[in-house]
Design a protein around this motif. Structure first.
Motif, PDB file in Angstrom:
ATOM      1  N   ASP A 183      52.660  23.747  45.805  1.00 26.52           N
ATOM      2  CA  ASP A 183      52.231  23.775  44.399  1.00 26.52           C
ATOM      3  C   ASP A 183      52.128  25.198  43.848  1.00 26.52           C
ATOM      4  O   ASP A 183      51.322  25.466  42.966  1.00 26.52           O
ATOM      5  CB  ASP A 183      50.863  23.078  44.204  1.00 26.52           C
ATOM      6  CG  ASP A 183      50.850  21.695  44.799  1.00 26.52           C
ATOM      7  OD1 ASP A 183      51.846  20.980  44.623  1.00 26.52           O
ATOM      8  OD2 ASP A 183      49.851  21.333  45.450  1.00 26.52           O
ATOM      9  N   GLU A 184      52.939  26.082  44.363  1.00 22.61           N
ATOM     10  CA  GLU A 184      52.877  27.478  43.903  1.00 22.61           C
ATOM     11  C   GLU A 184      53.659  27.687  42.612  1.00 22.61           C
ATOM     12  O   GLU A 184      53.545  28.734  41.980  1.00 22.61           O
ATOM     13  CB  GLU A 184      53.429  28.427  44.975  1.00 22.61           C
ATOM     14  CG  GLU A 184      52.684  28.428  46.311  1.00 22.61           C
ATOM     15  CD  GLU A 184      53.294  27.468  47.324  1.00 22.61           C
ATOM     16  OE1 GLU A 184      54.118  26.618  46.920  1.00 22.61           O
ATOM     17  OE2 GLU A 184      52.945  27.572  48.513  1.00 22.61           O
ATOM     18  N   GLY A 185      54.500  26.700  42.276  1.00 26.02           N
ATOM     19  CA  GLY A 185      55.348  26.846  41.077  1.00 26.02           C
ATOM     20  C   GLY A 185      56.813  27.048  41.447  1.00 26.02           C
ATOM     21  O   GLY A 185      57.582  27.629  40.672  1.00 26.02           O
ATOM     22  N   LYS A 186      57.207  26.531  42.617  1.00 29.04           N
ATOM     23  CA  LYS A 186      58.606  26.701  43.063  1.00 29.04           C
ATOM     24  C   LYS A 186      59.580  25.997  42.123  1.00 29.04           C
ATOM     25  O   LYS A 186      60.673  26.484  41.878  1.00 29.04           O
ATOM     26  CB  LYS A 186      58.786  26.140  44.490  1.00 29.04           C
ATOM     27  CG  LYS A 186      57.964  26.860  45.533  1.00 29.04           C
ATOM     28  CD  LYS A 186      58.069  26.200  46.884  1.00 29.04           C
ATOM     29  CE  LYS A 186      57.463  24.812  46.932  1.00 29.04           C
ATOM     30  NZ  LYS A 186      56.007  24.766  46.743  1.00 29.04           N
ATOM     31  N   GLY A 187      59.147  24.837  41.602  1.00 31.36           N
ATOM     32  CA  GLY A 187      60.016  24.065  40.704  1.00 31.36           C
ATOM     33  C   GLY A 187      60.391  24.878  39.479  1.00 31.36           C
ATOM     34  O   GLY A 187      61.558  24.947  39.093  1.00 31.36           O
ATOM     35  N   GLY A 239      55.619  17.034  44.802  1.00 31.29           N
ATOM     36  CA  GLY A 239      56.414  17.061  43.574  1.00 31.29           C
ATOM     37  C   GLY A 239      56.503  18.437  42.986  1.00 31.29           C
ATOM     38  O   GLY A 239      55.713  19.314  43.303  1.00 31.29           O
ATOM     39  N   HIS A 240      57.508  18.621  42.149  1.00 33.15           N
ATOM     40  CA  HIS A 240      57.629  19.851  41.384  1.00 33.15           C
ATOM     41  C   HIS A 240      57.489  19.477  39.926  1.00 33.15           C
ATOM     42  O   HIS A 240      58.103  18.519  39.477  1.00 33.15           O
ATOM     43  CB  HIS A 240      59.006  20.468  41.552  1.00 33.15           C
ATOM     44  CG  HIS A 240      59.324  20.817  42.958  1.00 33.15           C
ATOM     45  ND1 HIS A 240      58.644  21.775  43.647  1.00 33.15           N
ATOM     46  CD2 HIS A 240      60.266  20.356  43.788  1.00 33.15           C
ATOM     47  CE1 HIS A 240      59.155  21.878  44.847  1.00 33.15           C
ATOM     48  NE2 HIS A 240      60.130  21.015  44.977  1.00 33.15           N
ATOM     49  N   THR A 241      56.725  20.256  39.202  1.00 33.54           N
ATOM     50  CA  THR A 241      56.598  19.984  37.775  1.00 33.54           C
ATOM     51  C   THR A 241      57.438  20.998  37.021  1.00 33.54           C
ATOM     52  O   THR A 241      57.357  22.188  37.287  1.00 33.54           O
ATOM     53  CB  THR A 241      55.127  20.091  37.338  1.00 33.54           C
ATOM     54  OG1 THR A 241      54.365  19.299  38.235  1.00 33.54           O
ATOM     55  CG2 THR A 241      54.943  19.603  35.920  1.00 33.54           C
ATOM     56  N   GLY A 276      47.267  25.612  36.626  1.00 32.79           N
ATOM     57  CA  GLY A 276      48.616  25.079  36.473  1.00 32.79           C
ATOM     58  C   GLY A 276      48.955  24.884  35.010  1.00 32.79           C
ATOM     59  O   GLY A 276      48.604  25.693  34.166  1.00 32.79           O
ATOM     60  N   VAL A 318      51.551  31.633  37.615  1.00 31.03           N
ATOM     61  CA  VAL A 318      50.347  31.053  37.005  1.00 31.03           C
ATOM     62  C   VAL A 318      49.252  32.103  36.744  1.00 31.03           C
ATOM     63  O   VAL A 318      48.071  31.802  36.740  1.00 31.03           O
ATOM     64  CB  VAL A 318      49.799  29.848  37.830  1.00 31.03           C
ATOM     65  CG1 VAL A 318      49.032  28.884  36.936  1.00 31.03           C
ATOM     66  CG2 VAL A 318      50.902  29.065  38.517  1.00 31.03           C
ATOM     67  N   ASP A 356      48.688  33.611  34.009  1.00 28.75           N
ATOM     68  CA  ASP A 356      48.088  33.435  32.675  1.00 28.75           C
ATOM     69  C   ASP A 356      46.773  32.667  32.713  1.00 28.75           C
ATOM     70  O   ASP A 356      45.907  32.860  31.867  1.00 28.75           O
ATOM     71  CB  ASP A 356      49.078  32.711  31.741  1.00 28.75           C
ATOM     72  CG  ASP A 356      49.660  31.459  32.379  1.00 28.75           C
ATOM     73  OD1 ASP A 356      50.241  31.581  33.473  1.00 28.75           O
ATOM     74  OD2 ASP A 356      49.517  30.364  31.811  1.00 28.75           O
ATOM     75  N   SER A 358      55.122  35.263  36.666  1.00 26.53           N
ATOM     76  CA  SER A 358      55.274  34.105  35.790  1.00 26.53           C
ATOM     77  C   SER A 358      53.993  33.933  34.984  1.00 26.53           C
ATOM     78  O   SER A 358      52.904  33.821  35.553  1.00 26.53           O
ATOM     79  CB  SER A 358      55.562  32.873  36.650  1.00 26.53           C
ATOM     80  OG  SER A 358      55.535  31.719  35.856  1.00 26.53           O
ATOM     81  N   GLY A 409      53.501  31.552  32.392  1.00 26.05           N
ATOM     82  CA  GLY A 409      53.536  30.297  31.633  1.00 26.05           C
ATOM     83  C   GLY A 409      54.475  29.345  32.345  1.00 26.05           C
ATOM     84  O   GLY A 409      55.270  29.768  33.187  1.00 26.05           O
TER      85      GLY A 409
END
Ligand code: GDP
Length: 432
Positions: free
Chosen positions: A12-16, A39-41, A293, A332, A334, A413, A415
């Motif tokens: 859940d680090e933001g790979k997606g 999952g990836h968001t 997130g 993330v 921000d 990143s 946003g």
């Protein structure tokens, strides 16, 4: 050229988001391990999507999306996911499925549930997607390869043989209904018809693509700390989450991987059980979870609230090292703009001694966090595109963490969108 996008921590680090962003300048995106258990968001011009099986490049029409042999392939879920994006006006993606990928069987999902029930309070916090029973069977050599769907004789014989074994466990260990081999065979025939148009000799396809100079992205699931060898065993996943495994789970030579982007979130989050040294509780945790997130820290597959904590330099330095990081994408950031000050975990105290080396699980359980506190920047940073334009305290936070982890933060990143990214030249020597 192959570039890997992998996680440094618990997932859940933001790979997606980083994969979707990097796919703009790539040709092929491959999932090489894991299944539909995480999952990836992704937020892009088509809307907000939670992907579980499809690689994060599916939103571009120039991308070929590949399900590698290392993946736990849930065929009906893959098809549901394709339908769900096409229904929302995403052009039909070009998808290839490795003929060597293995299939998540309906009974894997059942066994996952039954085993969690049996373990009760001692369960591993499985997402009950069948992943652990799937990989157990793969290595016990009783898994079903996609290619086997197309050989009726092998299929029938194997279905009978496997049902015999599984039914012993169902009857005597779990006391649950038995599997009917004819029903299972019929299900596999349905799977065969669904997957047939996509089946491909992926390693041959990639060999050709590499010779043609194509750019390939490997998209990792979860992160280093969930790796079965190098993570917080046994609270790990069942396939390797490391970039190195990309070569195996996709099928090419390891030296082809020339860039390894390790994604680190600006604070910590984890789903499932297991030691989490810099974890936050109570009000503070609730606030970070709510703000975290893009719309809160809740699992993309399970909806479970994620555990949250301060950034952990010990875990992240280790996580980056095991990945073989050439670049860190720091994500993330921000979200942290509301804090007056931000603690950062810089060491673990274990049995009265402070260490910065990530320990094995038995010692990890005794670790207490050692924090240093940095001043916050108390403002929004979304929309900023130049590193120099970030508030000074924000840059100090990034640079403090970069020094502690020892790997160059070259992307920040700020946003969830594709364009919410700041490229940065790191004073650390690029590792290549
Ligand atoms: P993955 O499994 O590593 O792909 O991560 P997830 O998609 O499960 O979780 C990351 C969450 O953070 C998603 O909701 C993303 O949309 C969101 N996200 C990614 N990068 C950023 C960022 O820089 N800022 C914010 N606010 N959200 C982000």
């Amino acid at each position: 050229m192959v570039k890997a996008i992998v996680g440094a921590n618990w997932g859940d680090e933001g790979k997606g988001k980083i994969t979707d962003m990097m796919a703009r300048e790539a040709d092929i995106v491959i999932r090489f391990q894991g299944g539909a258990n995480a999952g990836h968001t992704i937020v892009n011009n088509y809307g907000k999507f939670a992907l579980h099986t499809l690689p994060s490049g599916v939103f571009y029409d120039h991308i070929t999306s590949v399900i590698g042999n290392g993946v736990a392939l849930n065929i009906p879920l893959l098809f549901q996911e394709i339908r769900s994006i096409v229904d929302r006006n995403v052009p039909e993606p070009r998808i290839l499925v490795s003929n060597r990928a293995q299939i998540v069987m309906p009974y894997h999902i059942l066994f996952d549930q039954y085993e969690e029930e049996r373990l009760g309070g001692k369960s591993f916090g499985s997402t009950k997607s069948g992943i652990a029973p799937f990989y157990s069977d793969k290595y016990a050599k009783i898994g079903f390869q996609v290619s086997e769907l197309f050989d009726e004789e092998i299929l029938q014989e194997k279905v009978r043989r496997v049902c015999e074994m599984k039914n012993v466990l169902l009857e005597h260990l779990y006391h649950k209904p038995l599997i009917d081999p004819d029903e299972l065979l019929a299900t596999l025939h349905e799977y065969r018809d669904m997957v047939e148009p996509y089946v491909c000799d992926v390693s041959a396809f990639l060999d050709k693509a590499l010779k043609e100079g194509k750019t390939i992205l490997l998209e990792g699931q979860l992160g280093t700390l969930k790796d079965p060898d190098h993570g917080i065993y046994p609270m790990v996943t069942s396939s390797s989450t490391l970039a190195a495994y990309g070569a195996i789970g996709a099928g090419f030579a390891p030296y082809e991987i020339s860039q390894i982007v390790t994604v680190c979130k600006a604070y910590s989050s984890a789903v499932g059980a297991g030691a989490f040294v810099s974890e936050l509780f109570g009000e503070e945790a609730e606030e970070l979870r709510r703000r975290g997130g893009d719309g809160g820290e809740y699992g993309a597959t399970t909806g479970r609230p994620r555990r949250v904590g301060w950034f952990d330099c010990v875990a992240s330095r280790y996580g980056c090292r095991l990945q073989g990081t050439t670049d860190v994408a720091f994500t993330v950031l921000d979200v942290l703009g509301y804090l007056d000050e931000i603690p950062v975990c810089v060491g673990y105290e274990i049995d009265g001694e402070v260490t910065t080396d990530f320990p094995v699980t038995s010692r990890l359980q005794k670790a207490k966090p050692v924090f240093e506190t940095l001043p916050g920047w108390k403002c929004g940073i979304r929309g900023i595109r130049k590193y120099e334009e970030l508030p000074e305290n924000c840059r100090n936070y990034i640079e403090f963490i970069e020094k502690k982890i020892g790997y160059p933060i070259t992307m920040v990143s700020n946003g969830p969108g594709r364009d919410d990214i700041i490229y940065r030249e790191s004073p650390l020597q690029p590792i290549s």
